[in-house]
Design a protein around this motif. Structure first.
Motif, PDB file in Angstrom:
ATOM      1  N   GLY A  93      -4.170   4.307  -7.080  1.00 16.04           N
ATOM      2  CA  GLY A  93      -3.586   3.533  -6.004  1.00 16.04           C
ATOM      3  C   GLY A  93      -4.263   2.381  -5.435  1.00 16.04           C
ATOM      4  O   GLY A  93      -3.379   1.812  -4.553  1.00 16.04           O
ATOM      5  N   THR A  94      -5.308   2.370  -5.614  1.00 12.48           N
ATOM      6  CA  THR A  94      -6.040   0.899  -5.403  1.00 12.48           C
ATOM      7  C   THR A  94      -6.881   0.499  -6.703  1.00 12.48           C
ATOM      8  O   THR A  94      -7.109   1.233  -7.506  1.00 12.48           O
ATOM      9  CB  THR A  94      -7.059   1.088  -4.166  1.00 12.48           C
ATOM     10  N   GLU A 153      -5.547  10.007  -4.509  1.00 10.45           N
ATOM     11  CA  GLU A 153      -5.930   8.771  -3.890  1.00 10.45           C
ATOM     12  C   GLU A 153      -7.393   8.187  -4.441  1.00 10.45           C
ATOM     13  O   GLU A 153      -7.734   7.063  -4.613  1.00 10.45           O
ATOM     14  CB  GLU A 153      -5.766   8.577  -2.289  1.00 10.45           C
ATOM     15  N   HIS A 155      -0.969   2.914  -3.031  1.00  9.66           N
ATOM     16  CA  HIS A 155      -1.744   3.824  -2.426  1.00  9.66           C
ATOM     17  C   HIS A 155      -1.250   5.289  -1.951  1.00  9.66           C
ATOM     18  O   HIS A 155      -1.549   6.488  -1.855  1.00  9.66           O
ATOM     19  CB  HIS A 155      -2.829   3.319  -1.318  1.00  9.66           C
ATOM     20  N   ARG A 202       0.907  -1.227  -0.085  1.00 13.39           N
ATOM     21  CA  ARG A 202       0.044  -0.064  -0.202  1.00 13.39           C
ATOM     22  C   ARG A 202       0.776   1.314  -0.167  1.00 13.39           C
ATOM     23  O   ARG A 202       0.492   2.222  -0.625  1.00 13.39           O
ATOM     24  CB  ARG A 202      -0.908  -0.186   1.119  1.00 13.39           C
TER      25      ARG A 202
END
Length: 516
Positions: free
Chosen positions: A473-474, A469, A460, A456
């Protein structure tokens, strides 16, 4: 009727990293964004005649890696000039420089040596490099780029532009080792022109994509990089997202032209304004609150002070940060020693640190009180987990800091305190999974991160540091399809093997930019 997807990624183990336990078998992409996450049977219905299908053969899909601190042209230089990373001795470094000398009639340049891993741990000297060539400059840059070694021809050519205090001497004669501001004339002398910059960046972005990197935050000072990145973008040849962090040298120009953090194109955007505040541990120029454990003669470091040196002191930093914040520009400051980090946090606290997501680059030496200050100020810790290679027993941090090495890079403490972590490489090396491995096997067991936490920070975390974000990022529906596919699971292999995992595919905006 639901439109077909442009691309389907299937037969995969998709880890969203939004929720530690959330996984899927497949995803679909349309117009560069994720439109469906689910099981393979469900997602495959979106595959039409013109849909690109990526069969991952059971591979692991993650958000693309975001390198939050890099100098991408330096990656290109490693690929073009003498690559001194990983050489085991001064003699081996000299051999590589000789090989490069045989390939060129011009200056002989090498990048990335790290004497702390050699027996005797000594810098390359004038004598070493005179053995490569005497009639033309030979320059070997240390891995941290705060120290360089030069031969006699380079000293003759550039010595007058080097501050005396930053030129190492023995018996009043230069040893060939220069640090900090004395390195600047060498950077200026060998700065690539526009065409050479394009060659370096083209080679470097291909290497980045091979490693699963989909976004870089590139530090730009006196470079053609901003122009070249925009030209590559306009030509449709940029396979990365790039956030440009401009040096304070350019602050007035950035403000006058109306640039703002986060503004730009789909691929190239303005980032932060950056400066140094101190130097490096390698050169004993990082600014500490206590003297170096191995300062020469037990009294002084190369900086002329047993606690290192200021490059930009807090009062000067105050002006830079205030001017940037007034223009709604994010600010980022290189600060390695604990005194430097404290000075930066003092300034950030007065100038919108949390709103603008001001960043501290490196932040290597932190005691408990500094960790608490970080959290209270709301700054981002833009840190390099691969530097933990120097924190192992007998490494650079032990020699420079003694017992204080245990306070180096306390990632667990920072994360638990609520400090945003953004991982980057600083090109030492450019390899996210090497950094992840270092973070989960940190020499201080209590500071180790889980695999998920480290991943992460490398995905992220970088997106958060860019204020993006919500966009990347995910892995989530409506987010950009910036993805990497790995051939093994970093959760399943031994932690000491994470760096050995390879990327099989890298996607930026739903476009496959690398396929093994």
């Amino acid at each position: 009727m639901t439109a077909s997807a442009d691309l389907v990624v299937t037969n995969a183990e998709v880890h969203t990293l939004a929720d530690p336990d959330e996984t899927h078998e497949a995803l679909a992409v349309r117009d560069g964004r994720i439109v469906r996450l689910g099981d393979a049977y469900e997602v495959d219905f979106l595959a039409g005649v013109d849909t690109t299908v990526v069969d991952c053969d059971g591979g692991v899909v993650l958000p693309g890696f975001v390198d939050a601190h890099t100098h991408l042209e330096m990656v290109g230089r490693h690929l073009v000039h003498a690559d001194l990373r990983g050489v085991g001795s001064a003699e081996a470094a000299v051999d590589r420089l000789r090989e490069r000398a045989a390939e060129t009639d011009g200056p002989v340049l090498g990048y990335g040596y790290d004497e702390s891993t050699w027996e005797g741990a000594r810098y390359l000297t004038r004598g070493d490099l005179d053995a490569v060539a005497t009639g033309r400059p030979v320059v070997a840059f240390r891995e941290d780029m705060h120290t360089a070694s030069v031969n006699g021809a380079a000293l003759d050519a550039y010595r007058d532009a080097m501050p005396d205090a930053d030129v190492h001497t023995q018996g009043e004669e230069p040893t060939g080792v220069v640090v900090e501001e004395a390195v600047d004339p060498l950077f200026a002398a060998f700065e690539p022109d526009v065409d050479e910059t394009e060659k370096l960046l083209d080679a470097a972005q291909r290497r980045a994509n091979e490693l699963g990197v989909t976004e870089v935050h590139d530090m730009c000072r006196g470079s053609h990089k901003p122009r070249v990145y925009r030209e590559l973008d306009a030509a449709g040849e940029l396979s990365l997202r790039v956030r440009l962090n401009y040096w304070t040298d350019h602050l007035d120009a950035v403000v006058e032209t109306g640039l703002r953090s986060g503004h730009g194109s789909d691929r190239v955007e303005t980032g932060a304004v950056k400066t140094y505040t101190d130097g490096s541990f390698g050169g004993r120029t990082a600014k500490l609150t206590e003297p170096y454990a191995d300062a020469p003669d037990g009294k002084e470091s190369e900086a002329g002070d047993p606690t290192g040196r200021w490059v930009v002191a807090p009062d000067e930093l105050e002006t830079f940060v205030a001017d940037a914040a007034a223009a709604d520009l994010q600010f980022t400051a290189h600060a390695i020693g604990d005194a430097a980090v404290a000075g930066v946090l003092d300034v950030f606290e007065r100038h919108d640190a949390e709103r603008l997501r001001h960043r501290v680059e490196h932040a290597e030496l932190l005691d408990d009180a500094l960790v608490e200050r970080f959290a209270a100020v709301g700054a981002v810790a833009s840190v390099q987990p691969n530097f933990l290679k120097w924190a192992r027993e007998g490494g650079l941090y032990e020699s420079r800091l003694g017992e204080r090495r245990r306070e180096v890079m306390p990632f667990r403490d920072l994360l638990d305190a609520g400090v945003p972590l953004a991982f980057g490489s600083d090109c030492m090396p450019l390899d996210p999974l090497f950094g992840v491995q270092q973070a989960v096997t940190a020499p201080e067991p209590r500071q180790r991160l889980t695999v998920t936490e480290a991943l992460r920070a490398y995905t992220h975390g970088g997106a958060y540091a860019a204020g993006a974000e919500a966009d990347r990022g995910t892995v989530a529906v409506d987010k950009r399809a910036d993805l990497v596919v790995l051939d093994e699971s970093p959760w399943a292999v031994d932690s000491g093997r994470i760096a050995d995992i390879d990327a099989t595919h890298t996607l930026v905006g739903g476009e496959v930019v690398y396929e093994r």
